[in-house]
Each structure stands twice: as C-alpha cells, then as structure tokens.
Design a protein around this motif. Structure first.
Motif, mmCIF file in Angstrom:
data_model
loop_
_atom_site.group_PDB
_atom_site.id
_atom_site.type_symbol
_atom_site.label_atom_id
_atom_site.label_comp_id
_atom_site.label_asym_id
_atom_site.label_seq_id
_atom_site.Cartn_x
_atom_site.Cartn_y
_atom_site.Cartn_z
ATOM 1 N N THR A 541 43.646 26.825 79.590
ATOM 2 C CA THR A 541 42.213 27.011 79.801
ATOM 3 C C THR A 541 41.502 26.957 78.464
ATOM 4 N N LEU A 542 40.568 26.008 78.332
ATOM 5 C CA LEU A 542 39.803 25.835 77.096
ATOM 6 C C LEU A 542 38.440 26.502 77.230
ATOM 7 N N LYS A 543 37.956 27.026 76.121
ATOM 8 C CA LYS A 543 36.608 27.568 76.060
ATOM 9 C C LYS A 543 35.709 26.531 75.408
ATOM 10 N N LEU A 544 34.633 26.172 76.079
ATOM 11 C CA LEU A 544 33.701 25.176 75.555
ATOM 12 C C LEU A 544 32.601 25.840 74.739
ATOM 13 N N ALA A 545 31.849 24.996 74.012
ATOM 14 C CA ALA A 545 30.827 25.523 73.104
ATOM 15 C C ALA A 545 29.753 26.320 73.827
ATOM 16 N N ASP A 546 29.491 25.977 75.102
ATOM 17 C CA ASP A 546 28.462 26.704 75.853
ATOM 18 C C ASP A 546 28.997 27.975 76.504
ATOM 19 N N GLY A 547 30.259 28.312 76.229
ATOM 20 C CA GLY A 547 30.844 29.536 76.759
ATOM 21 C C GLY A 547 31.594 29.351 78.065
ATOM 22 N N SER A 548 31.431 28.187 78.713
ATOM 23 C CA SER A 548 32.136 27.947 79.969
ATOM 24 C C SER A 548 33.602 27.637 79.701
ATOM 25 N N GLN A 549 34.399 27.678 80.750
ATOM 26 C CA GLN A 549 35.825 27.412 80.618
ATOM 27 C C GLN A 549 36.230 26.247 81.499
ATOM 28 N N VAL A 550 37.253 25.516 81.063
ATOM 29 C CA VAL A 550 37.733 24.355 81.805
ATOM 30 C C VAL A 550 39.204 24.163 81.472
ATOM 31 N N LYS A 551 39.952 23.617 82.408
ATOM 32 C CA LYS A 551 41.333 23.282 82.122
ATOM 33 C C LYS A 551 41.387 22.168 81.084
ATOM 34 N N GLY A 552 42.413 22.209 80.232
ATOM 35 C CA GLY A 552 42.483 21.177 79.208
ATOM 36 C C GLY A 552 43.789 21.216 78.441
ATOM 37 N N PHE A 553 43.952 20.240 77.543
ATOM 38 C CA PHE A 553 45.179 20.084 76.776
ATOM 39 C C PHE A 553 45.289 21.132 75.662
ATOM 40 N N LEU A 554 46.460 21.739 75.562
ATOM 41 C CA LEU A 554 46.809 22.604 74.443
ATOM 42 C C LEU A 554 48.186 22.193 73.938
ATOM 43 N N VAL A 555 48.535 22.645 72.736
ATOM 44 C CA VAL A 555 49.827 22.298 72.154
ATOM 45 C C VAL A 555 50.590 23.574 71.801
ATOM 46 N N GLU A 556 51.924 23.503 71.898
ATOM 47 C CA GLU A 556 52.767 24.624 71.481
ATOM 48 C C GLU A 556 52.667 24.790 69.971
ATOM 49 N N ALA A 557 52.583 26.029 69.518
ATOM 50 C CA ALA A 557 52.393 26.301 68.088
ATOM 51 C C ALA A 557 53.507 25.709 67.237
ATOM 52 N N ALA A 558 54.737 25.719 67.745
ATOM 53 C CA ALA A 558 55.863 25.220 66.958
ATOM 54 C C ALA A 558 55.697 23.748 66.597
ATOM 55 N N ALA A 559 55.006 22.981 67.463
ATOM 56 C CA ALA A 559 54.853 21.546 67.226
ATOM 57 C C ALA A 559 53.869 21.248 66.106
ATOM 58 N N THR A 560 53.091 22.251 65.691
ATOM 59 C CA THR A 560 52.099 22.001 64.640
ATOM 60 C C THR A 560 52.645 22.267 63.244
ATOM 61 N N GLU A 561 53.865 22.803 63.167
ATOM 62 C CA GLU A 561 54.454 23.060 61.854
ATOM 63 C C GLU A 561 54.723 21.733 61.142
ATOM 64 N N GLY A 562 54.125 21.557 59.995
ATOM 65 C CA GLY A 562 54.262 20.320 59.241
ATOM 66 C C GLY A 562 53.336 19.214 59.683
ATOM 67 N N ALA A 563 52.607 19.418 60.784
ATOM 68 C CA ALA A 563 51.659 18.401 61.256
ATOM 69 C C ALA A 563 50.366 18.476 60.449
ATOM 70 N N ARG A 564 49.678 17.354 60.344
ATOM 71 C CA ARG A 564 48.428 17.305 59.572
ATOM 72 C C ARG A 564 47.300 17.981 60.334
ATOM 73 N N ASP A 565 46.606 18.896 59.682
ATOM 74 C CA ASP A 565 45.438 19.557 60.264
ATOM 75 C C ASP A 565 44.234 18.614 60.128
ATOM 76 N N ILE A 566 43.738 18.138 61.246
ATOM 77 C CA ILE A 566 42.619 17.188 61.224
ATOM 78 C C ILE A 566 41.361 17.812 61.833
ATOM 79 N N SER A 567 41.291 19.127 61.813
ATOM 80 C CA SER A 567 40.148 19.828 62.414
ATOM 81 C C SER A 567 38.822 19.388 61.813
ATOM 82 N N SER A 568 38.846 19.051 60.518
ATOM 83 C CA SER A 568 37.592 18.695 59.838
ATOM 84 C C SER A 568 36.958 17.435 60.401
ATOM 85 N N TYR A 569 37.730 16.604 61.098
ATOM 86 C CA TYR A 569 37.173 15.384 61.689
ATOM 87 C C TYR A 569 36.336 15.684 62.927
#
Length: 580
Positions: A541-569
């Motif tokens: 369940t994702l939280k949107l900018a307007d405060g509403s919620q919707v189902k959506g894609f998430l990733v397991e934390a372990a898979a982000t180890e060593g992955a490039r953080d591209i949040s700034s894009y």
C-alpha cells in the motif's frame, strides 16, 4: 428527433449551404434515410453513435461509393468498408457521403483538388486547410457533427484550427487503416473532426482497437476520460524558438493560451524544440516522399496530367531518394526519437500552436508550396515520433481568424490528452464551429467503476515503457499520473531485465516524492497481474502526495543494498532519459 429525421435534416442543410466543393460524392438520400429508419428495431442504448450522420474523407473506403482521392482518373469502387467505417456503422452511425481533399492527401491547404475548394466555414476568404478540407468544413459548417479525415503530416489538425473545431489525431495503429488509401503507409492515421473533445473521444472509443487484418494495427487501448490532473506539467518551447512568420496576433493568442493553462493549474516547463523541427524537415526532405510516390507512380507514368501539378511536383521528388538516403534518414530519426523520449520524461504533454498563422486562398494559390509548408511547422514531426495529438480551439482573433493549440504526448496517451484538453476548451467559453454555436456544458467525468482495483506503477510498467503492455493486455485503464508522499527512496535495481526500479518505504517525510501512474484493473486482472510479479518486488500500500492510499509496487529492503539511489530524479522516466 428520430434518426431518419436527423438524416433528412442533414441533407437539407447540405442543400441550403450550397457549397458543391465540400463533398465529392453524396450517398442517395432515400437509401440513407432507410438505413436510419431500420435503426428503430435496434437498442439505442447499445449504440453509442445511434443515428449520427457521418461524412468520410474520400481516401477512405465506403462500400457502394467510389474512392477517388480527389483524382478522377484514379477512382475505384470498393466492395467493403474500411475497418474504421465498418466500426462506425456497427455503432449506429449513418454514412452520408465522401468529402473533398487535397489530392492524394498531399497538402495542408485544401486547394489542390479538381473538385473545387471548399469554403472555409469561419471566414470564406481563408483556405479551408487540408488535406482533410471537406471533412473539416462539413463539421465547421454544421452539416454533420462527426467526420473522418486522415493525418500524415497535420491533415487532421491544421483544418481543425482553421474551422474552429476539434481535431483528434490518434496514436499510430490505434484506429485501423485497412481500407485507407495510403499517403505514407507507415505514418498514416485516421483522424476525427467534431465540435467537442468528448464527441471525438466517443468516436475514438468506437473505432479504436486492434485489427488483425491491418498489418500496421497496434494493440493500444483508447483509455477513458479522467478528472483534470493535479500537478499537470506542460512543455513549451524555449524563448525565441517559436515561429509565427510575422503574425503578431497568432503570437499573442498563443501567449494568452499559456496564461489560461497556468490559471487552470498547469506548470509550464521549457524544452528544446529544435530536434522536433529537424524531424519535421525529414518528412519532406527525406525518404517519406518516396513512400508517397509508391501510391501513384503508375498513374504518373501513364497519365501524369491527371495529377494536380503541385502534387505531381512534390511526389516526383521521391524518384531522387536512394536506398542509402533512406537508411541515413532512418538512423537519424531513431536518434531524434531518443531526444524526444527524454523531453517527455519530465512533462505530461507539449502545448504548441496548431499552425503559426493562416492564409487566404488567394495567397496560397500564388505561393502554393512555401505557404503550405509553413502551415505544417508544428505538425510535420508528430507521426514520425509516434506522438498522439489533440487540436483544440483557443481563441477567435480580432480579425475573425480562428487560432488553436495542439497537445502532444507519446503514443498511447490519447485519453490523457483528451482529459486535459476538454477542460481547456470549456474554459475558453468559445462558440464552436463557423456557426458560433455555444459549447455544451462540460459533462462530469464518471468515477472509475467500483468493481476495479487501482494500482500505482513506478517503472517498466509506465506508459510507453517495456512492460506497459502487461497492463494493456489485461484491459487496464489509465487513471492518472501523480506522485507518492515524501516517504520513499527510489533505487535502480541491479541485474533486472528489462531494467526495473525499487520503491522502498522509509520514515515519514525522510524520502522523496516519486512519480507514479495509477491504473485500474478488474479484480480478476489484478490477481493475474500480481501473480506475475517477480521477487524482490511485491505489491503493498502506497501513500500518495494528497494523503490517499493505493496499491502499488514496493521492493524488499535487502534488494537495495548496493543499488544506486536514484531518488533525486523523482521518477523512472527522468532517470532513464538521463541514462541514455
């Protein structure tokens, strides 16, 4: 009124209007009325175009009526309807005739036909616009509410502006072109002329969809109208890049249109228009002229005088194109497509003048090629880049010349353009057509069906991306583009094919807002979709900018180890565009 009465009124309006250059062939009135009377035995609620009179550009086949392409020596008698026409009939529409055009759909002016020059429905001294001249004038003059044109280089948009009506140029392959005489077969679209955006979308919903008989048909969804989006971003050319050929009134009308968009809540984002200009030059300086030649080369060899002199001059240039020239142009086009993709990474649509200016018939006849070319300044590149377009009226100038704007977006975004364009058009409060008919009140957009589940996608499933087809094959409906709350970090995952991102929830407010698209699926389709999602991705369940919620894609934390953080894009499109 009954359908039969409506059709009878249509024929009477045609007689009263008394412009024989609009139609090349009219269907027998008694036959059309009889077909309308037969509709009484059918369920009107099941026919979205019940009894609606429609005219068809005369390079599109209608069984029982000749197809001339405005060249009597080329005429033939089709035995079956073009796919688009067959779908109109199945929806209850009544075909009443074939409309005039620039011969072989070569031109943006509407003056290159042995059947005469249709009078512009707004100001009689102006060109009607082409090549779909008769179709645009028939709507602008109030003869029929819906017509079909074609659009290869702007023929469904320029005449819409010049007649103060709506012109919808769909995504390539969305409406089948089986039964359409080609101009450039790889680029041609069946286009739609109406008085309002909503009417155009009704027609598109009827005609759009895959056709196995058409090798150029694509599995693209029409989509549904949605509410005007929050955070709309529109691309406008950098300062000094727009061309109006000295027409100060058009320049001011465009500036006023941009102010209107801002008042509606849109943010204007500058982009570089030059690569689009370069693409436009490829259309008539490159191998696509040879593609036009393919259609009529036998006629040019056997009876060259049967072809309009200007059409003949343009198409014969195709003889000078070599195979090497063709491949060089294709290579360059592919490079420019990448630039266009990057342009759309941070915006929802481009907003451009439909045409930079307008010309009288007298002016065009005196300078036929140069002035025609000027009218295509903002249209010629669109199909080469596989964009969809929506031309809408924006202003009526003080000198009585209509001005319009066109929204452009990547193929597949037809409903998205309509959803924002309809609001702009309504906000202008402009009277429609050459008859100055008040616009109808804008109908509210229906909420998504309650038996659907909305899901937010962030990466390869975005519109135009590698896996978006999975949503389309499940009959997913685009709802809106928005952003998450600033509660997420965004990573480029390693070793995924195609490349995929991962969205990881972090402490509230400690992350970034990430662009997502919200799609709706039936429960069954949602289950099928979720079952195919590979680890380390999952649906939460994702939280949107307007405060509403919707189902959506998430990733397991372990898979982000060593992955490039591209949040700034701020989103996957921007990251992929920069990566290129």
């Amino acid at each position: 009124m009954t359908p039969a009465q409506t059709i009878a009124r249509t024929y009477q309006r045609i007689r009263d209007h008394n412009d024989p250059a609009i139609f090349i062939t009219l269907r027998n009135e008694a036959e059309a009325i009889a077909e309308a009377e037969a509709l009484a035995a059918k369920d009107a609620a099941a026919l979205p175009l019940y009894g609606v009179p429609v005219a068809v550009k005369d390079n599109i086949d209608v069984a029982g009526l000749p197809t001339t392409a405005a060249c009597p020596a080329f005429a033939y008698n089709p035995t079956r309807d073009a796919s688009a026409v067959a779908r109109l009939r199945a929806a209850g529409a009544i075909i009443i005739g074939k409309t005039n055009l620039d011969q072989f759909a070569t031109g943006l002016v509407g003056v290159r036909s042995p059947y005469g020059i249709p009078k512009n429905s707004v100001r009689a001294d102006l060109v009607p616009g082409g090549s779909s001249s008769g179709s645009a004038v028939a709507v602008g003059a109030g003869l029929v509410p819906l017509t079909l044109g074609t659009d290869t280089a702007g023929s469904g948009r320029v005449p819409a502006m010049l007649n103060n009506i709506v012109g919808l140029k769909p995504s390539l392959g969305l409406i089948p072109t089986a039964g359409v005489l080609p101009a450039c077969r790889t680029l041609d679209c069946v286009s739609i002329f109406t008085l309002t955006v909503d009417d155009a979308m009704t027609a598109l919903s009827v005609m759009g969809g895959y056709d196995a008989q058409d090798p150029y048909s694509q599995r693209r969804e029409v989509g549904s109208l949605t509410a005007f989006p929050h955070g709309l971003k529109l691309g406008v050319p950098r300062s000094g890049q727009l061309i109006f050929f000295g027409d100060a009134q058009s320049e001011k009308a465009y500036a006023d249109a941009l102010k209107r968009w801002q008042s509606l809540g849109a943010t204007l984002v500058e982009f570089d228009l030059e690569p689009f200009y370069e693409t436009a030059r490829l259309l008539y300086d490159g191998p696509w002229v040879a593609e036009r030649l393919l259609v009529i080369r036998d006629l040019l060899a056997s009876a060259p005088d049967a072809v309009h002199p200007v059409t003949r001059e343009i198409t014969l240039a195709g003889n000078r194109i070599s195979a090497a020239d063709t491949f060089a142009a294709l290579y360059r086009l592919q490079e420019v497509k990448r630039v266009a993709d990057a342009t759309f990474a941070g915006i929802d649509a481009l907003v451009l003048p439909t045409a930079p200016t307008a010309y009288t018939t007298e002016q065009v006849l005196a300078n036929p090629i140069e002035l025609n070319s000027r009218l295509g300044t903002y249209t010629n590149f669109v199909n080469l880049l596989d964009l969809c377009g929506l031309a809408i009226p924006a202003a009526m100038r003080g000198d009585g010349i209509p001005f319009g704007i066109t929204l452009l977006a990547p193929g597949g975004a037809d409903a998205k353009l309509a959803s924002i364009g309809r609001v702009f058009h309504a906000d202008t409060k402009l009277a429609v057509s050459g008859k100055a008919v008040p616009q109808p009140e804008l109908a509210p957009v229906a909420a998504p069906p309650s038996d659907t589940i909305e899901i937010a996608v962030v990466g390869a499933h975005l519109t135009g991306m590698a896996l978006n087809r999975e949503l389309q094959e499940l009959d997913g409906k685009f709802v809106k583009e928005t952003t998450t709350a600033a509660d997420y970090k965004f990573f480029a995952l390693s070793g995924t094919v195609p490349p995929k991102p991962g969205l990881l929830r972090v402490a509230e407010g400690s992350g970034a807002e990430i662009v997502v698209e919200v799609w709706s699926l039936t429960p069954a389709a949602f289950g099928t979709f979720v079952a195919g999602i590979p680890s380390p991705l999952s649906i939460g369940t994702l939280k949107l900018a307007d405060g509403s919620q919707v189902k959506g894609f998430l990733v397991e934390a372990a898979a982000t180890e060593g992955a490039r953080d591209i949040s700034s894009y701020g989103g996957w499109r921007a990251y992929m565009a920069d990566k290129k």
